[in-house]
Design an enzyme around this catalytic site. Structure first.
Site, short mmCIF file in Angstrom:
data_model
loop_
_atom_site.label_atom_id
_atom_site.label_comp_id
_atom_site.label_asym_id
_atom_site.label_seq_id
_atom_site.Cartn_x
_atom_site.Cartn_y
_atom_site.Cartn_z
N GLY A 52 97.24 65.12 39.32
CA GLY A 52 97.69 66.23 40.18
C GLY A 52 99.16 66.79 39.98
O GLY A 52 99.42 68.00 40.41
N GLU A 56 105.74 63.77 41.33
CA GLU A 56 104.38 63.76 42.17
C GLU A 56 104.22 65.14 42.54
O GLU A 56 104.83 65.94 42.80
CB GLU A 56 104.83 62.88 43.17
N ASP A 57 102.86 65.11 42.67
CA ASP A 57 102.17 66.63 43.26
C ASP A 57 102.59 66.54 44.71
O ASP A 57 102.98 67.43 45.69
CB ASP A 57 100.74 66.75 43.16
N ASP A 86 102.22 61.33 50.62
CA ASP A 86 101.60 61.50 51.96
C ASP A 86 101.85 60.14 52.53
O ASP A 86 103.02 60.05 53.24
CB ASP A 86 100.04 61.38 51.49
N THR A 87 101.30 58.96 52.33
CA THR A 87 101.64 57.89 53.19
C THR A 87 102.98 57.16 52.53
O THR A 87 103.66 56.51 53.08
CB THR A 87 100.68 56.79 53.05
N GLY A 88 103.13 57.54 51.14
CA GLY A 88 104.28 56.91 50.38
C GLY A 88 103.80 55.59 49.69
O GLY A 88 104.59 55.10 48.85
N THR A 128 101.39 54.86 47.34
CA THR A 128 101.36 55.07 45.76
C THR A 128 102.69 55.08 45.15
O THR A 128 102.95 54.17 44.14
CB THR A 128 100.81 56.25 45.42
N LEU A 129 103.56 55.60 45.92
CA LEU A 129 104.97 56.10 45.29
C LEU A 129 105.77 54.59 45.19
O LEU A 129 106.53 54.26 44.40
CB LEU A 129 105.89 57.03 45.66
N LYS A 133 104.28 65.27 52.83
CA LYS A 133 103.70 65.48 54.18
C LYS A 133 104.40 64.18 55.03
O LYS A 133 103.84 63.13 55.12
CB LYS A 133 102.35 64.76 54.19
N PHE A 176 94.65 68.74 54.70
CA PHE A 176 94.19 68.65 53.10
C PHE A 176 94.37 69.61 52.45
O PHE A 176 93.88 70.97 52.73
CB PHE A 176 92.93 68.02 53.09
N ASP A 206 93.76 68.46 43.94
CA ASP A 206 92.10 68.80 43.74
C ASP A 206 91.39 68.36 44.88
O ASP A 206 91.99 67.42 45.71
CB ASP A 206 91.37 67.72 42.66
N ARG A 243 92.19 72.32 41.04
CA ARG A 243 93.45 72.34 40.47
C ARG A 243 94.15 73.52 39.75
O ARG A 243 95.23 73.66 39.79
CB ARG A 243 93.37 71.22 39.35
P1 XMP Z 1 100.06 58.26 49.26
O1 XMP Z 1 99.33 58.15 50.68
O2 XMP Z 1 99.96 57.17 48.59
O3 XMP Z 1 99.21 59.40 48.47
O4 XMP Z 1 101.55 58.75 49.27
C1 XMP Z 1 99.51 60.23 47.52
C2 XMP Z 1 98.28 60.72 46.89
O5 XMP Z 1 97.39 60.88 47.86
C3 XMP Z 1 96.62 62.13 47.30
N1 XMP Z 1 96.65 63.08 48.23
C4 XMP Z 1 96.21 64.57 48.13
N2 XMP Z 1 95.71 65.20 47.48
N3 XMP Z 1 95.35 67.11 49.05
C5 XMP Z 1 95.14 66.38 47.79
O6 XMP Z 1 94.55 67.13 46.69
C6 XMP Z 1 96.08 66.53 49.70
O7 XMP Z 1 96.34 66.87 50.75
C7 XMP Z 1 96.52 65.00 49.68
N4 XMP Z 1 97.22 64.13 50.44
C8 XMP Z 1 97.37 63.06 49.41
C9 XMP Z 1 97.25 62.57 46.19
O8 XMP Z 1 96.63 62.07 45.02
C10 XMP Z 1 98.65 61.89 46.04
O9 XMP Z 1 99.01 61.63 44.95
MG MG Z 2 98.23 62.38 42.94
#
Ligand code: XMP
Ligand code: MG
Length: 179
Positions: A45, A100-101, A104-106, A108-109, A132, A153, A160, A166
């Site tokens: 991403g 990062e692209d 969201d929840t944080g 992954t990071l 977000k 979304f 993607d 993308r």
């Molecule tokens: P977390 O929740 O771990 O997620 O912060 C981060 C990853 O979730 C995917 N993500 C999205 N991908 N549109 C997307 O294409 C979205 O609105 C979206 N929200 C979360 C993304 O892979 C990101 O790295």
């Molecule tokens: Mg991603």
């Protein structure tokens, strides 16, 4: 009934993306003046953002990539992270900026930060294009933030839906509608 996806509206047009990316590049260059940075892109991403950002960084800059995936479906991440590809380089003693692209929840990071921190970089920062904020489940520090966006979304400029969109040069809101 089958569903198809449409771009409901453009959230961030190309011009705004370009302007903000340039500002982020300048900010990073200022903060690390006289030093080198290693930009770590999270595949896939972040690649479009990272490619543009790197060209706005005016200090010596290296690139590396990591691939992680969160278990779950296309829209929601589950919080469990699986590492698919590690960095090629040793980050010990380096100024590392994770690119990062979207955060969201944080979750992954948080996992990526844990793994990279253990390798003793000199500094470890986070740069995200999109944030977000309302969706955050865990607290992660964001050093360089492109745009705060609402809980929708989004696709485009690297992001993607089922690997598509993308290549859009803007960030758009995706909606699933009855076919
Ligand atoms: P977390 O929740 O771990 O997620 O912060 C981060 C990853 O979730 C995917 N993500 C999205 N991908 N549109 C997307 O294409 C979205 O609105 C979206 N929200 C979360 C993304 O892979 C990101 O790295
Ligand atoms: Mg991603």
């Amino acid at each position: 009934m089958a569903k198809k996806e449409i771009i409901e509206r453009i959230l961030i047009p190309e011009k705004e993306l370009m302007k903000r990316v340039e500002e982020l590049g300048e900010e990073i260059s200022r903060d690390f003046e006289g030093q080198e940075v290693l930009l770590v892109g999270l595949l896939k991403g972040s690649v479009i953002f990272l490619a543009d950002l790197a060209r706005k960084v005016t200090i010596p800059c290296m690139l590396d990539f990591m691939s992680v995936t969160s278990y779950g479906n296309d829209i929601e991440s589950s919080g469990e992270v699986r590492f698919l590809k590690d960095l090629d380089s040793d980050i010990n003693g380096k100024n590392v900026i994770i690119v990062e692209d979207i955060i969201d929840t944080g979750l992954t990071l948080r996992e990526v930060l844990k793994v990279l921190k253990a390798r003793n970089p000199k500094t470890l920062k986070v740069c995200t294009l999109l944030n977000k904020v309302d969706r955050r489940l865990v607290d992660v520090n964001v050093d360089y933030n492109g745009f705060n966006i609402p809980d929708a979304f989004v696709v485009g400029y690297g992001l993607d839906y089922a690997q598509k969109y993308r290549n859009l040069n803007y960030i758009g809101i995706l909606k699933l509608v009855e076919d």
